[in-house]
Scaffold this motif. Structure first.
Motif, PDB file in Angstrom:
ATOM      1  N   SER A   1      16.301 -43.984  28.668  1.00 14.24           N
ATOM      2  CA  SER A   1      16.340 -45.207  27.860  1.00 14.24           C
ATOM      3  C   SER A   1      17.447 -46.108  28.388  1.00 14.24           C
ATOM      4  O   SER A   1      18.579 -45.659  28.591  1.00 14.24           O
ATOM      5  N   ILE A   2      17.131 -47.376  28.603  1.00 12.85           N
ATOM      6  CA  ILE A   2      18.088 -48.329  29.163  1.00 12.85           C
ATOM      7  C   ILE A   2      18.226 -49.505  28.198  1.00 12.85           C
ATOM      8  O   ILE A   2      17.232 -50.122  27.809  1.00 12.85           O
ATOM      9  N   TRP A   3      19.483 -49.785  27.817  1.00 12.79           N
ATOM     10  CA  TRP A   3      19.808 -50.882  26.920  1.00 12.79           C
ATOM     11  C   TRP A   3      20.587 -51.950  27.682  1.00 12.79           C
ATOM     12  O   TRP A   3      21.585 -51.636  28.324  1.00 12.79           O
TER      13      TRP A   3
ATOM     14  N   ASP B   1      12.115 -47.510  27.469  1.00 17.66           N
ATOM     15  CA  ASP B   1      12.001 -46.068  27.677  1.00 17.66           C
ATOM     16  C   ASP B   1      11.127 -45.812  28.900  1.00 17.66           C
ATOM     17  O   ASP B   1       9.993 -46.292  28.966  1.00 17.66           O
TER      18      ASP B   1
ATOM     19  N   LEU C   1      24.477 -52.270  31.664  1.00 15.76           N
ATOM     20  CA  LEU C   1      23.372 -51.488  31.128  1.00 15.76           C
ATOM     21  C   LEU C   1      23.883 -50.137  30.646  1.00 15.76           C
ATOM     22  O   LEU C   1      24.685 -49.496  31.323  1.00 15.76           O
ATOM     23  N   GLU C   2      23.416 -49.740  29.475  1.00 13.70           N
ATOM     24  CA  GLU C   2      23.735 -48.414  28.954  1.00 13.70           C
ATOM     25  C   GLU C   2      22.524 -47.520  29.110  1.00 13.70           C
ATOM     26  O   GLU C   2      21.409 -47.933  28.777  1.00 13.70           O
TER      27      GLU C   2
ATOM     28  N   GLN D   1      16.988 -54.551  22.325  1.00 11.30           N
ATOM     29  CA  GLN D   1      15.819 -53.788  22.756  1.00 11.30           C
ATOM     30  C   GLN D   1      16.233 -52.758  23.794  1.00 11.30           C
ATOM     31  O   GLN D   1      17.279 -52.882  24.438  1.00 11.30           O
ATOM     32  N   ARG D   2      15.407 -51.755  23.943  1.00  6.45           N
ATOM     33  CA  ARG D   2      15.603 -50.760  24.999  1.00  6.45           C
ATOM     34  C   ARG D   2      14.259 -50.553  25.693  1.00  6.45           C
ATOM     35  O   ARG D   2      13.201 -50.803  25.117  1.00  6.45           O
TER      36      ARG D   2
ATOM     37  N   ASP E   1      17.066 -48.847  17.552  1.00  9.05           N
ATOM     38  CA  ASP E   1      17.348 -47.452  17.880  1.00  9.05           C
ATOM     39  C   ASP E   1      16.443 -46.477  17.138  1.00  9.05           C
ATOM     40  O   ASP E   1      16.641 -45.282  17.205  1.00  9.05           O
TER      41      ASP E   1
ATOM     42  N   GLU F   1      20.668 -43.849  28.280  1.00 11.72           N
ATOM     43  CA  GLU F   1      20.545 -42.613  27.522  1.00 11.72           C
ATOM     44  C   GLU F   1      19.529 -41.713  28.223  1.00 11.72           C
ATOM     45  O   GLU F   1      18.575 -42.198  28.811  1.00 11.72           O
TER      46      GLU F   1
END
Length: 306
Positions: free
Chosen positions: A234-236, A264, A166-167, A261-262, A134, A169
């Protein structure tokens, strides 16, 4: 436009595309133009060789194939600002290409290009990079990937269909978690491709905006969203214990994304430049024709407008 150095990419495995490419190469060489020619396809990527073998500017990329061939050209050539003339030979829909009828008199096309009698359409692209953790100042853990249509985060497995969690941001703020088949982050150009198939919005290709569309979400509350072009998405991946999550660029697998990992995704710092030969080019006509809307299927008189 000076036609001193031109690259020609034809659709791999398509005999018509190759025949046209060889014909164009002979004509351009007779005009004292240096030509680099090669096939483009899932197993053929001529662009690294093209770009590394020249010392002077490439004036034009002639791409003969369908939308997939044009997308590959944009991903590899946009960063160098090389204009692309894409012609639909061996393709299907042809959203991004000129028709073969417009290109049939090739000698006239070379004259028009030399005399600057054409338009250039600039299309927004996306870039994506994978990071660990992060920390916003972390070093990237992947190359920078470019896409003209879309970036897609979804799992891949040879054994079964996998549901991903998937999260997302936006500019560092958590917006939603999606459970389903994945997420599409699309440009306006790509809004009429995978995005619209997933019930996402159609966005005019002249805009700069980012569309995020969930693929078959398990919640009716998960909806597409359109963002300003300056946003960073951003995808986690969450709960990916089998390490199946992948990043796809224009439908081509780019890299794996591990837990922790994410990726962007943001507007790229370069644009794809497509040459338009049609004097009556219309975005809405393209929609009617390619998507088979009623205006293209039903023939009727427009006398009521007189």
């Amino acid at each position: 436009m000076d036609l001193k150095q031109v690259i020609i990419a034809h659709k791999a495995g398509d005999s018509d595309s190759r025949r046209w490419a060889e014909k164009c190469a002979r004509q351009l060489e007779s005009r004292n133009c240096r030509v680099l020619l090669g096939p483009s396809g899932p197993k053929d990527n001529p662009y690294p060789v093209f770009l590394s073998s020249v010392t002077e500017r490439i004036d034009l990329a002639l791409v003969l194939g369908g939308d997939g061939t044009a997308l590959a050209a944009a991903r590899h050539l946009a960063a160098d600002g090389i204009p692309i003339l894409a012609v639909n030979i061996g393709g299907t829909l042809g959203f991004l290409t000129e028709s073969i009828e417009m290109f049939s008199d090739t000698e006239r096309v070379w004259d028009r290009l030399s005399e600057d009698r054409y338009a250039v359409q600039r299309r927004m692209m996306l870039s994506a990079t994978v990071f660990d953790g992060d920390r916003r100042d972390a070093e990237p853990q992947s190359d920078r990937f470019l896409a003209l249509n879309d970036m897609c985060v979804k799992p891949a497995s040879a054994d079964r269909m996998i549901t991903s969690i998937l999260e997302m941001e936006i500019d560092g703020e958590v917006v939603d978690q999606y459970q389903g088949d994945g997420l599409i982050v699309s440009t306006p150009t790509g809004s009429t491709c995978y995005n619209v198939s997933a019930n996402g919005p159609i966005v005019h290709s002249g805009m700069e905006a980012i569309a995020v569309t969930p693929i078959c979400p398990l919640s009716l509350a998960s909806r597409p969203i359109i963002l300003p072009s300056g946003c960073v998405v951003s995808i986690w991946p969450l709960g990916d214990y089998e390490l199946n999550t992948k990043l796809w660029t224009d439908g081509v697998m780019a890299t794996s994304i591990w837990p922790g990992q994410r990726v962007d995704v943001r507007m790229a710092d370069c644009q794809a430049k497509f040459i338009i030969l049609r004097e009556n080019y219309s975005y809405y006509h393209t929609l009617r024709e390619k998507l088979q809307w009623a205006g293209a299927r039903i023939q009727y008189s427009n006398n009521h407008r007189n």
